[in-house]
Design an enzyme around this catalytic site. Sequence first.
Site, PDB file in Angstrom:
ATOM      1  N   PHE A  54      37.446  54.627  43.251  1.00 53.87           N
ATOM      2  CA  PHE A  54      37.140  55.366  42.022  1.00 53.87           C
ATOM      3  C   PHE A  54      35.646  55.397  41.783  1.00 53.87           C
ATOM      4  CE2 PHE A  54      36.920  51.106  40.358  1.00 53.87           C
ATOM      5  CZ  PHE A  54      36.115  51.176  39.230  1.00 53.87           C
ATOM      6  N   VAL A 171      32.392  49.066  48.583  1.00 49.56           N
ATOM      7  CA  VAL A 171      33.591  49.870  48.320  1.00 49.56           C
ATOM      8  C   VAL A 171      33.974  49.692  46.850  1.00 49.56           C
ATOM      9  CG1 VAL A 171      36.040  50.187  48.822  1.00 49.56           C
ATOM     10  CG2 VAL A 171      34.441  49.686  50.680  1.00 49.56           C
ATOM     11  N   LYS A 172      33.961  50.778  46.093  1.00 42.01           N
ATOM     12  CA  LYS A 172      34.347  50.708  44.680  1.00 42.01           C
ATOM     13  C   LYS A 172      35.864  50.931  44.621  1.00 42.01           C
ATOM     14  CE  LYS A 172      32.734  52.367  40.154  1.00 42.01           C
ATOM     15  NZ  LYS A 172      32.234  51.087  39.644  1.00 42.01           N
ATOM     16  N   SER A 173      36.593  49.860  44.856  1.00 46.17           N
ATOM     17  CA  SER A 173      38.038  49.961  45.006  1.00 46.17           C
ATOM     18  C   SER A 173      38.751  49.818  43.667  1.00 46.17           C
ATOM     19  CB  SER A 173      38.547  48.890  45.977  1.00 46.17           C
ATOM     20  OG  SER A 173      38.720  47.651  45.317  1.00 46.17           O
TER      21      SER A 173
END
Length: 306
Positions: A54, A171-173
């Site tokens: 996101f 990583v913008k998980s």
Amino acid sequence: MYNSSMTTTVSSSKQPTAQGAGVPTIWLDGEWHERDTATVSVYDHGLLYGDGVFEGIRIYGGKIFRLQEHLDRLYDSAHAIWMTIPIPKDEMAAVTEEAVRRSGIREGYIRPIVTRGVGDLGLDPRKCPRPSVIIIVDTIKLWPEEVYETGLKVVTAGTPIPQRESLSPRVKSLNYLAHILAKIEGTQAGADEVLMLDSSGSVAEGSGQNLFVVKQGKLRTPAAFAGILKGVTRDVVIELAVQAGYDVQETILNRYDVYTADEAFFTGTAAEVVAIRQVDGRLIGAGKSGPVTRDLRARFQALVRS
């Protein structure tokens, strides 16, 4: 451009509460929704396993701030977890701009989300034939305006940031559980925000913000290799600081560096630039927003309104 034949117009039953306030608007896999009609499957692996990525993006005066940088990070995050976003980047940008236009929101927040999609109850992503794409346009406000001058009360959380050897912090998980647990710790301690450390005890970030400290006019911030999320607002503030002639260092910090700083502040898309007045009971500098923090916040506000 995005294929308008894939979309349907939803007539809003909710009217803006004030001129220009707008209404929350959601684009979900090619269809337009309101907040009350946008739903996802209980078999979506984004819900079942946090399998997705996101972004958070700001709207200032009806204009989207640093859209390209945010989409670059979104697509890089997806690629890093072996997921292909099913629409091209320029189409994602066009849909995002259309969502803002439809919402009528001029001061707001955009949340693009890409999940692995609907599958079964197992982990195998091959059971998810197509990722799901969601774009939410709404408003956000973390703190009242006076907090940006008085500063935040911060405590160090016992929950560390996730190990970078497990999943890259770049990583913008969708899995923010460690940061949520840290935020809960801060809430239980009566603090406004938390300081998160890495597994070695070095300072990393807030629950959803990057950290800067100021000492003798020099700015220092944890380096990307320290295991932080490399924030878009963080990069903007570094650019502004360098342009203003400040000495900026990306380095390793510990809590001593924070405790003894002349000033400290957080940056983030939602947080913008916000002062820190106290960390673990120690006053930071004068215990309120300092001159460098105020200067960089003013420069940031001027940039986003330009």
